[in-house]
Design a protein around this motif. Structure first.
Motif: not given
Length: 126
Positions: A9, A38, A41, A91, A93-95, A119-121, A123
């Protein structure tokens, strides 16, 4: 014990690309479906893509078809999500998640996945 670790990410401009990796241990990917989800926000988590290791069938959400590609590296028990032409609405958080068996019709239902990464962000700036 099943263990999943995402990486890759980061921050990218709209139109750019990222490749996410999901490294698995403690189980055989061959007997599982591996999915990417994902959580944007303030929104609920949603299914992005999934792959059945038993037959290689892939699944995608309509919002990412033609832009994202899921693939595997069998030897390294790793699943990738290649993301191209990224948009600000990507955008999140991807899991990655693993679920035993094959459940094609329910690939985007997180209840079918037993194990999750941290998870990895991702943006995407406009």
């Amino acid at each position: 014990e099943v263990h999943l670790v995402e990486s890759g990410g980061g921050l990218v401009q709209a139109g750019g690309s990222l490749r996410l990796s999901c490294a698995g241990s403690g189980f055989s990917f061959d007997d599982y479906m591996i999915g990417w989800f994902r959580q944007p926000p303030g929104k609920e988590r949603e299914g992005v893509s999934s792959i059945s290791r038993s037959d290689g069938t892939t699944y995608y959400a309509d919002s990412v078809k033609g832009r994202f590609t899921i693939s595997t590296n069998n030897a390294k028990n790793t699943v990738f999500l290649e993301m191209n032409n990224l948009k600000p609405e990507d955008t999140a958080v991807y899991y990655c998640a693993a679920g035993p068996g094959v459940f094609a019709r329910s690939w985007s239902n997180e209840r079918w996945y037993d194990d999750w990464g941290q998870g990895t962000q991702v943006t995407v700036s406009s």
